[in-house]
Design an enzyme around this catalytic site. Structure first.
Site: not given
Ligand code: AMP
Length: 584
Positions: A8, A69, A146, A168
């Site tokens: 992850d 990211k 994800e 999330d």
């Protein structure tokens, strides 16, 4: 078989996981497996990653990179001292650190990985992620979304066709996805969110509050001081995390400045209620995204079977409450929300290796534990509204505190009852214990903090603390799990429900005069039966005038139950308990 790891690669944190003995496990190296997604250069110009890099971020921002990211797939250049790096190069350092961790802990050379990315990532962003892998010496054999990974992690514990909402909320991003699982195939139906919303914003709200307090109350200006600001940020995050399990968090920071040659210290208390208000707007925004995701997937809220919580910030209790209110489903958080995506990635990696039966080992409580309080139930004030503290399926060990308030001025005592069950009416749950807490006389609204601590063996430790005086009582329920198995629980619920509903059943009971005491009290609500049992055990020791009164009250309670007058039975029980209390 060549090993394949699951990764992850997150905005704030990253994790690496692998199938060990058939179970997906996050690789922990004397830590909790969470590696900050940070890269930096140390004083000597050497590359550092993870915790080490994060720790220097506040004091050396010109040679530390955070949240790379967000820039994946773009041409952004990151400067560390005199060198400049592409986003995939910075990400490659993080991947290298993870790869090294796996090679050390598994004692194997690792060259293949499954990496997760947000569902909304474009082709360019996905390609940049593959490139980062290649730069780090990893062949990225699969990129998975994800929410797909999170769904896989849960699917392995509960395989069935279902529609899942994955909520999330991490440190800097929010994503919500609707995922469909059919015959083991996971498909993302919709995904939306906010690239700049997360726990960091909540920390900032607390920092702003602290700065305002310091300026107003301590007459100090700290906003331009990076070291104090870094300390406040750290303290704010700590307080926020505390508030996920405690109703109050103390923030103590010594020596935050000097005034007239005197050191100034910060001492501040933040309540969960105030914190919830501070983040309310942000949480409303996440619910707007939830509505959009439902619309994009052409799903009504009622079509959602399961809600999965992912990301560290979903530990904030208000989030579960909000989702439960909208969907009428208790969200799942039993797989560590920080590790869930990595676990799903490892399950996919296991599949790539030909291992199909990978699962997740869970230590969770099978029951909800809570107490009762006066509150509204179905629009009517109810004396015994169930207040869950530790929810079913919570990961163990679990520790949770809630604040309660006295009802009247000079209240002398409170009775704390511990229940196991799911019913909003505590009286329909199973009473595990009750304790009298003698209070210091204080105005109505004084705070009592109740703490539940439940361990893997089912030992439930209870502590009640009078906030103002620190006076406390402790109790232990030795085996909170084995009181009732699932079967017994549903049997007892069924019995109570059917007997309340059938006058014949009750009449039959009353005719059986030669039954033992326990049999007579069959069908009696658990708390009444418990009081009667306790009263009977004290009969022998009671003075004769009290004994008569106890016997009369027991009989009156039984009559009231037979007549189905529960209000009356409840009042009689209170009278009986008062006598027992004074006898004790
Ligand atoms: P993630 O990006 O998923 O790693 O999540 C990191 C964020 O979760 C950070 O903002 C943390 O402060 C936050 N976080 C971690 N644990 C908790 C907690 N117990 N309560 C509230 N926020 C938390």
């Amino acid at each position: 078989m060549e090993p394949v790891v699951g990764i992850d690669l997150g905005t704030t944190n990253s994790e690496i996981a692998f199938i060990i003995d058939g179970n997906a496990k996050v690789l922990k190296d004397k830590d909790n497996g969470i590696v900050p997604s940070c890269v930096g250069l140390d004083n000597q110009g050497n590359i550092i990653t993870g915790v080490e890099a994060r720790n220097q971020a506040a004091i050396a921002p010109n040679r530390t990179v955070l949240s790379v990211k967000r820039s994946m797939g773009s041409e952004t250049k990151f400067q560390m001292n005199d060198s400049s790096y592409l986003p995939q190069e910075i990400s490659a350092f993080i991947l290298k650190a993870l790869k090294q961790r796996a090679e050390k802990l598994l004692d194997k050379k690792i060259s293949k990985a499954v990496i997760t990315v947000p569902a909304y990532f474009t082709d360019a962003q996905r390609q940049a992620t593959r490139d980062a892998g290649a730069i780090a010496g990893l062949d990225v054999i699969r990129i998975i979304n994800e929410p797909t990974a999170a769904a896989l992690a849960y699917e392995s514990t509960n395989p069935k066709n279902q529609r899942i909402l994955v909520y999330d909320l991490g440190g800097g991003t929010f994503d919500v996805s609707i995922v469909k699982i059919e015959q083991g195939i996971v498909e993302v139906l919709s995904s939306t969110g906010d690239n700049h919303l997360g726990g960091d914003d909540f920390d900032q709200k607390i920092v702003d509050l602290l700065v305002e307090h310091i300026e107003k109350e301590l007459k100090l200006t700290v906003a331009g001081d990076p070291v104090v600001m870094a300390r406040l940020k750290h303290a704010a995050e700590k307080a926020k995390i505390t508030l996920s399990s405690e109703p109050y968090a103390g923030i103590e920071e010594d020596h935050i400045g000097k005034k007239a040659f005197k050191d100034i210290h910060l001492s501040f208390e933040l309540s969960r209620t105030d914190f919830d208000m501070m983040i309310e707007d942000a949480l409303i925004r996440t619910m707007e995204s939830v509505n959009k995701a439902l619309k994009d997937a052409s799903s009504l809220p009622s079509a959602i079977d399961t809600i999965i919580l992912v990301g560290g910030s979903t530990r904030i209790p208000k989030i579960s409450d909000m989702l439960e209110e909208k969907f009428n489903i208790i969200p799942h958080s039993e797989i560590d929300p920080d590790l869930c995506v990595a676990i799903g990635a490892a399950i996919q990696a296991g599949r790539e290796m030909g291992l199909d039966s990978s699962s997740v080992l869970l230590d969770i409580t099978p029951y909800t534990f809570g107490t009762s309080a006066v509150d509204e139930l179905d629009g009517i004030t109810h004396m015994h509204k169930f207040v869950p503290l530790i929810r079913r399926n919570t990961k163990l060990p679990a520790n949770k505190s809630e604040a309660f308030y006295t009802m009247v001025d000079d209240q002398e005592k409170v009775e704390i009852k511990i229940f196991q069950g799911e019913n909003p009416d505590a009286l329909d749950n199973i009473l595990l214990g009750k304790y009298i807490f003698n209070l210091t006389r204080a105005p109505a609204g004084s705070v009592i903090i109740l703490n539940f601590d439940l361990d893997l063996n089912g030992i439930l430790k209870i502590q009640a603390v009078e906030k103002k005086t620190g006076k406390k009582i402790n109790a232990v329920i030795e085996n909170a799990f084995s009181r009732f198995t699932d079967l017994e629980l549903s049997a007892s619920k069924e019995r109570i429900e059917s007997e309340w509903g059938s006058p014949e059943g009750v009449a039959e009971e009353s005719e059986v005069s030669s039954e033992t005491e326990t049999e007579i009290d069959q069908g009696m609500p658990a708390d009444l039966a418990e009081t009667i049992k306790q009263a009977e055990s004290q009969l022998d020791a009671a003075p004769s005038e009290d004994r008569d009164e106890i016997i009369n009250l027991i009989e009156d309670i039984r009559d009231a139950v037979k007549e189905k007058d529960l209000d009356k039975a409840g009042k009689l029980r209170e009278e009986l308990e008062d006598i027992l209390f004074y006898l004790e």
